[in-house]
Structures are given as structure tokens and as C-alpha cells.
Design a protein around this motif. Structure first.
Motif, PDB file in Angstrom:
ATOM      1  N   ALA A   1       5.618   0.616  -4.950  1.00  0.00           N
ATOM      2  CA  ALA A   1       6.938   0.357  -4.602  1.00  0.00           C
ATOM      3  C   ALA A   1       7.777   1.149  -5.151  1.00  0.00           C
ATOM      4  N   GLY A   2       8.370   2.295  -4.450  1.00  0.00           N
ATOM      5  CA  GLY A   2       9.143   3.082  -5.114  1.00  0.00           C
ATOM      6  C   GLY A   2       8.721   3.856  -6.436  1.00  0.00           C
TER       7      GLY A   2
ATOM      8  N   GLY B   1       6.830   6.256  -1.954  1.00  0.00           N
ATOM      9  CA  GLY B   1       7.712   6.490  -2.905  1.00  0.00           C
ATOM     10  C   GLY B   1       7.128   7.425  -3.961  1.00  0.00           C
ATOM     11  N   ARG B   2       7.958   7.610  -5.071  1.00  0.00           N
ATOM     12  CA  ARG B   2       7.692   8.579  -6.132  1.00  0.00           C
ATOM     13  C   ARG B   2       6.357   8.314  -6.652  1.00  0.00           C
ATOM     14  N   ALA B   3       6.027   6.911  -6.961  1.00  0.00           N
ATOM     15  CA  ALA B   3       4.621   6.360  -7.525  1.00  0.00           C
ATOM     16  C   ALA B   3       3.494   6.978  -6.752  1.00  0.00           C
ATOM     17  N   ALA B   4       3.624   6.866  -5.767  1.00  0.00           N
ATOM     18  CA  ALA B   4       2.637   7.095  -4.441  1.00  0.00           C
ATOM     19  C   ALA B   4       2.325   8.502  -4.595  1.00  0.00           C
TER      20      ALA B   4
ATOM     21  N   LEU C   1      -7.522   2.889  -2.396  1.00  0.00           N
ATOM     22  CA  LEU C   1      -6.295   2.640  -1.193  1.00  0.00           C
ATOM     23  C   LEU C   1      -5.069   2.369  -1.743  1.00  0.00           C
ATOM     24  N   VAL C   2      -3.966   3.257  -1.521  1.00  0.00           N
ATOM     25  CA  VAL C   2      -2.747   3.373  -1.914  1.00  0.00           C
ATOM     26  C   VAL C   2      -1.998   2.698  -0.842  1.00  0.00           C
ATOM     27  N   ILE C   3      -1.365   1.649  -1.286  1.00  0.00           N
ATOM     28  CA  ILE C   3      -0.288   0.891  -0.284  1.00  0.00           C
ATOM     29  C   ILE C   3       0.974   0.920  -0.683  1.00  0.00           C
ATOM     30  N   GLU C   4       1.890   1.424   0.026  1.00  0.00           N
ATOM     31  CA  GLU C   4       3.279   1.352  -0.203  1.00  0.00           C
ATOM     32  C   GLU C   4       4.010  -0.093   0.254  1.00  0.00           C
ATOM     33  N   VAL C   5       4.523  -0.839  -0.567  1.00  0.00           N
ATOM     34  CA  VAL C   5       5.004  -2.235  -0.255  1.00  0.00           C
ATOM     35  C   VAL C   5       6.511  -2.351  -0.609  1.00  0.00           C
TER      36      VAL C   5
END
Length: 205
Positions: free
Chosen positions: A189-190, A57-60, A133-137
Motif C-alpha cells: 500500500a504505497g 506504489g513505491r513498495a511494489a 503474488l503482489v497485490i496493491e491494496v
């Protein structure tokens, strides 16, 4: 001509590269300084559909554009791999096939995370060389679910995370005896981001 036609279309990054990067950098620092506090990252202003196809998402994407450069080896899981050309163009970063030398690792499919100890954990002399570590949830909320304690937290704070494997926090806790070695964790998350650095203890509420 056929080779040119096959090249991936590179889509826009930050509208104002310097101002937007500084804005996202400050928000990321705020999140790291106050673990468990959710911040909203609304830049890049528009995230093209082709970039979102990578599952981030945008944040990542904003974190990557602000914090990654040509000296930052990046690993993307299979679900995030479509973002590779975008990051390679805008950040000039090397994209790794394996996570064992990554400074930043981005995962858009939490169900198939690599073993956490296969990521760089730094050393006792250079713990800062551990990966982020960047995880999209699926969702983040300031609600019961997890209880966080540690530096930057006044007593305790609560965090609800939807979308991580059931044993994820146990796997993370297994790294605690290695401190100061370890991983710093950013959950996105987004447009939302929360930091759980290695100094933060997490237990289920």
C-alpha cells in the motif's frame, strides 16, 4: 521517426542500483521472516508519475526492481500493465500475457484477481516454484481485522487490510490442503509492505 516517437518513455529506477536493491531485498526478507509485520520501503527514492500510473506504489515497484531479473517471468493485471515497459527495461524480465507461468504476479486491481489456483503453485518436490503474488491494496495497518499465526510469529499478530475482495481469505484458505504447494503473498500500500507466506494461517478477528 514515427516508431521512435511512439516508443514509451523509460523512467528512472533505483538511484543506486546495487545499494538500493540490497536495501529492499533485506526489507523483503524481514517481512517474509516475520509475517504480518509491516515494513516501509522508501526506494526507489522517486517513483515517476508515469510508473505510478500503473497503479503500483513505491513498495511494489521496489520489490520488482530488487527481486525480478531476466529469469523471472512476470504477470501484470490490466491495471498494472502500464508498468510493463519500466520493468522490462530495468529488470530485463519477460512479461507474460497469462499468469499460469509467472514467478511474480502483480495486481493493482484486487477486485479482479484471477483465480488463485491459476497461478503456479509449485509441486510437492519443488514447492519453491510457486508464484509470489503482489497485490496493491488501499491501506495496511497493525490493527484488528485479521489474526495471523504460524512460523515467524510469536503467538499471534493482527493485521488490517483495506481493499481486498470480501472472499479473498476464503479463497486463499482453499489452497491450504495443497501445502507445501501454494502461493506466497506480498501486500503493498504505497510505501508499505507486509508478507503473508503460505506457511501463515489467517482468520478474521
Amino acid at each position: 521517426m514515427s516508431q521512435l516517437a511512439a516508443a514509451p518513455m523509460i523512467e528512472p529506477g533505483f538511484q543506486s542500483p546495487v545499494d538500493d536493491a540490497n536495501h529492499v531485498f533485506r526489507l523483503a526478507l524481514k517481512a517474509l521472516a516475520h509475517p504480518g509485520t509491516i515494513v516501509e520501503i522508501a526506494r526507489p527514492t522517486a517513483v515517476p508519475t508515469g510508473v505510478l500510473a500503473g497503479g503500483l506504489g513505491r513498495a511494489a515497484i521496489g520489490v520488482a526492481l530488487a527481486l525480478v531479473d531476466f529469469e523471472t517471468p512476470v504477470w501484470l493485471d490490466a491495471a498494472a500493465a502500464p508498468v510493463g515497459p519500466h520493468l522490462r527495461f530495468h529488470c530485463n524480465c519477460p512479461i507474460l500475457e497469462r499468469p499460469d507461468r509467472a514467478a511474480f504476479a502483480f495486481a493493482a486491481d484486487p477486485a479482479h484477481l484471477p483465480a488463485l489456483d491459476t497461478l503456479p503453485l509449485g509441486s510437492d518436490a519443488y514447492p519453491d516454484q510457486g508464484a509470489t503474488l503482489v497485490i496493491e491494496v488501499r491501506a495496511l495497518a497493525s490493527a484488528p481485522g485479521l489474526v495471523l499465526t504460524g512460523p515467524g510469529i510469536d503467538g499471534t499478530t493482527t493485521l488490517s487490510v483495506d481493499g481486498l475482495p470480501g472472499d479473498f481469505w476464503d479463497r486463499r484458505a482453499a489452497l491450504a490442503p495443497l501445502f507445501p504447494r501454494g502461493l506466497d503473498l506480498l501486500l503493498t500500500a504505497g510505501d508499505l509492505l507486509v508478507a503473508v507466506p503460505r506457511t501463515t494461517s489467517v482468520r478474521r478477528s
